[in-house]
Design a protein around this motif. Sequence first.
Motif, short mmCIF file in Angstrom:
data_model
loop_
_atom_site.label_atom_id
_atom_site.label_comp_id
_atom_site.label_asym_id
_atom_site.label_seq_id
_atom_site.Cartn_x
_atom_site.Cartn_y
_atom_site.Cartn_z
N PHE A 173 34.23 39.73 35.77
CA PHE A 173 33.21 39.61 36.69
C PHE A 173 33.51 40.13 38.17
CE2 PHE A 173 31.75 36.16 33.91
CZ PHE A 173 30.85 36.67 33.31
N VAL A 174 35.01 39.99 38.50
CA VAL A 174 35.45 40.84 39.68
C VAL A 174 35.28 42.10 39.47
CG1 VAL A 174 37.52 41.11 40.98
CG2 VAL A 174 37.18 38.75 40.15
N ARG A 175 35.61 42.81 38.62
CA ARG A 175 35.19 44.23 38.40
C ARG A 175 33.68 44.58 38.26
NH1 ARG A 175 33.27 47.21 33.82
NH2 ARG A 175 34.15 49.19 33.41
N LEU A 176 32.89 43.76 37.87
CA LEU A 176 31.48 44.10 37.83
C LEU A 176 31.22 43.86 39.56
CD1 LEU A 176 30.03 42.51 34.66
CD2 LEU A 176 30.52 44.95 34.96
N ALA A 177 31.63 42.82 39.90
CA ALA A 177 31.18 42.62 41.50
C ALA A 177 31.82 43.88 42.20
CB ALA A 177 31.86 41.39 41.85
N GLY A 178 33.01 44.40 41.97
CA GLY A 178 33.69 45.54 42.76
C GLY A 178 32.73 46.37 42.29
N ILE A 179 32.28 47.05 41.26
CA ILE A 179 31.29 48.22 41.16
C ILE A 179 30.06 48.01 41.83
CG2 ILE A 179 29.92 49.35 39.26
CD1 ILE A 179 31.94 48.55 37.27
N ALA A 180 29.44 46.78 41.94
CA ALA A 180 28.32 46.52 42.68
C ALA A 180 28.43 46.83 44.06
CB ALA A 180 27.56 45.11 42.35
N ARG A 181 29.59 46.22 44.57
CA ARG A 181 29.97 46.52 45.99
C ARG A 181 30.70 47.89 46.35
NH1 ARG A 181 31.55 40.46 47.28
NH2 ARG A 181 32.20 41.32 49.36
N ARG A 182 31.01 48.44 45.49
CA ARG A 182 31.66 49.91 45.43
C ARG A 182 33.17 49.49 46.27
NH1 ARG A 182 26.75 54.04 47.27
NH2 ARG A 182 25.66 53.64 45.39
N SER A 183 33.65 48.38 45.53
CA SER A 183 35.02 48.20 46.19
C SER A 183 35.96 48.55 44.91
CB SER A 183 34.95 46.70 46.47
OG SER A 183 36.47 46.30 46.69
N ALA A 184 36.81 49.62 45.44
CA ALA A 184 38.12 50.15 44.28
C ALA A 184 38.96 49.17 44.03
CB ALA A 184 38.39 51.64 44.60
N PRO A 185 39.47 48.38 45.14
CA PRO A 185 40.35 47.38 45.07
C PRO A 185 39.81 46.21 44.01
CG PRO A 185 40.13 48.11 47.14
CD PRO A 185 39.23 48.85 46.86
N ALA A 186 38.68 45.87 44.18
CA ALA A 186 38.26 44.65 43.40
C ALA A 186 38.26 45.18 41.86
CB ALA A 186 36.70 44.43 43.91
N VAL A 187 37.83 46.62 41.67
CA VAL A 187 37.48 47.02 40.20
C VAL A 187 39.16 47.09 39.75
CG1 VAL A 187 37.24 49.01 38.80
CG2 VAL A 187 35.45 48.39 40.77
N ALA A 188 40.05 47.47 40.43
CA ALA A 188 41.43 47.34 40.02
C ALA A 188 42.06 46.19 39.64
CB ALA A 188 42.22 48.36 41.25
N GLN A 189 41.51 45.42 40.49
CA GLN A 189 41.95 43.91 40.66
C GLN A 189 41.51 43.34 39.05
OE1 GLN A 189 40.30 40.52 42.47
NE2 GLN A 189 42.05 40.01 43.24
N GLY A 190 40.21 43.53 38.96
CA GLY A 190 39.70 43.05 37.86
C GLY A 190 40.23 43.53 36.53
N ASP A 216 37.65 53.38 29.29
CA ASP A 216 36.71 54.33 29.30
C ASP A 216 36.02 54.74 30.73
OD1 ASP A 216 35.16 56.37 27.71
OD2 ASP A 216 33.72 55.27 28.32
N GLU A 217 35.55 53.78 31.34
CA GLU A 217 34.78 54.04 32.47
C GLU A 217 35.57 54.34 33.75
OE1 GLU A 217 31.99 50.76 33.12
OE2 GLU A 217 31.07 51.19 31.36
N GLU A 218 36.64 53.62 34.15
CA GLU A 218 37.33 53.61 35.19
C GLU A 218 38.84 54.51 34.89
OE1 GLU A 218 34.68 51.39 36.41
OE2 GLU A 218 36.15 50.29 35.18
N GLY A 219 39.37 54.27 33.62
CA GLY A 219 40.56 54.90 33.46
C GLY A 219 40.49 56.48 32.94
N GLY A 220 39.17 56.71 32.59
CA GLY A 220 39.08 58.09 31.93
C GLY A 220 40.21 58.21 30.78
N ASP A 221 39.91 57.18 29.93
CA ASP A 221 40.80 57.35 28.79
C ASP A 221 40.03 56.79 27.28
OD1 ASP A 221 43.05 57.12 26.88
OD2 ASP A 221 44.07 55.47 27.77
N PRO A 222 39.12 57.61 27.06
CA PRO A 222 38.56 57.08 25.65
C PRO A 222 39.26 56.86 24.67
CG PRO A 222 38.02 59.42 26.33
CD PRO A 222 38.61 58.86 27.48
N ARG A 223 40.29 57.77 24.52
CA ARG A 223 41.34 57.31 23.35
C ARG A 223 41.92 56.19 23.20
NH1 ARG A 223 41.98 60.05 18.31
NH2 ARG A 223 41.14 61.69 19.45
N GLY A 224 42.20 55.62 24.42
CA GLY A 224 42.80 54.19 24.56
C GLY A 224 41.80 53.24 24.56
#
Length: 280
Positions: A173-190, A216-224
């Motif tokens: 949920f922190v990740r989604l809130a970070g996406i919604a508010r365009r906060s890279a630190p929040a996405v990373a924390q989530g 897949d979405e933030e890490g650009g790592d679909p294989r992972g």
Amino acid sequence: MDHLVHERDVLLASIEDLDREHAAGDIDDDDYTTLRAGYVERAAVALRALAPTSEAGIGVAAQAPPARPPSWTRRARRALGRRRVRRVLVALGATCALGLVAVAATHAAGVRLPGESATGSVTLTSAAEVRQELDQAAVLASSGEIAKAISVYDTILAAVPTQPEALAYKGWFVRLAGIARRSAPAVAQGDALVRDAVRVAPGYAEARAFDAIALDEEGGDPRGAVVELRAMLRDNPSEVLLQSVGAEAERIFSSEHLAVPAALLRAAAAASASGSGSAG
């Protein structure tokens, strides 16, 4: 002192409501026993803390009508009294989380992002209390009250820092809130919280699903992400979780030119059919 009086009154009213719902058959014996024991224990703590209060003060407080428990408490108890509903509450939270970033965007204004101060200081003293708080958070999240759900997860993690369900869902949920508010630190924390959940509970399917999407979405790592999705499938995921992640998982496997596991294909088809039926 006022907060102790309020807590005592809410807990005593909760016990009365719980007794009434149990007598009416709205809550089963096991949940009744567990929830009532928790309320009684917490009420006893509040009463002991109030014991030094003057006799006159206690008399005035006793005459006041007890406060009604919050509406979410009554809704949660009614839901949790039904075993089938209780078993899928967390999966329903996953459906909201995985399927609709818009849910987080709509309710993200009150979500605490990295660097913003925390609130709340409830102390949890038993496994039953932790389970009760997790169920409360699931109800809040499935109702779209994301900030309140995160606050409950904060309370749980303050008491049990490695609680995997709280780590995974707070992270998501922190990740989604970070996406919604365009906060890279929040996405990373989530994302980091989700990875912590995978680390402490490798067999927890929801954490694997969340981590796959994040990779897949933030890490650009679909294989992972594929590795995490395969791990999720080994962890006996619920049908609700499979349906919520099915379409995204199908896309990830296809992007890597890999065969999509049959369970994910079935789940994606079922979710699509269900969505079409709802739209009609």
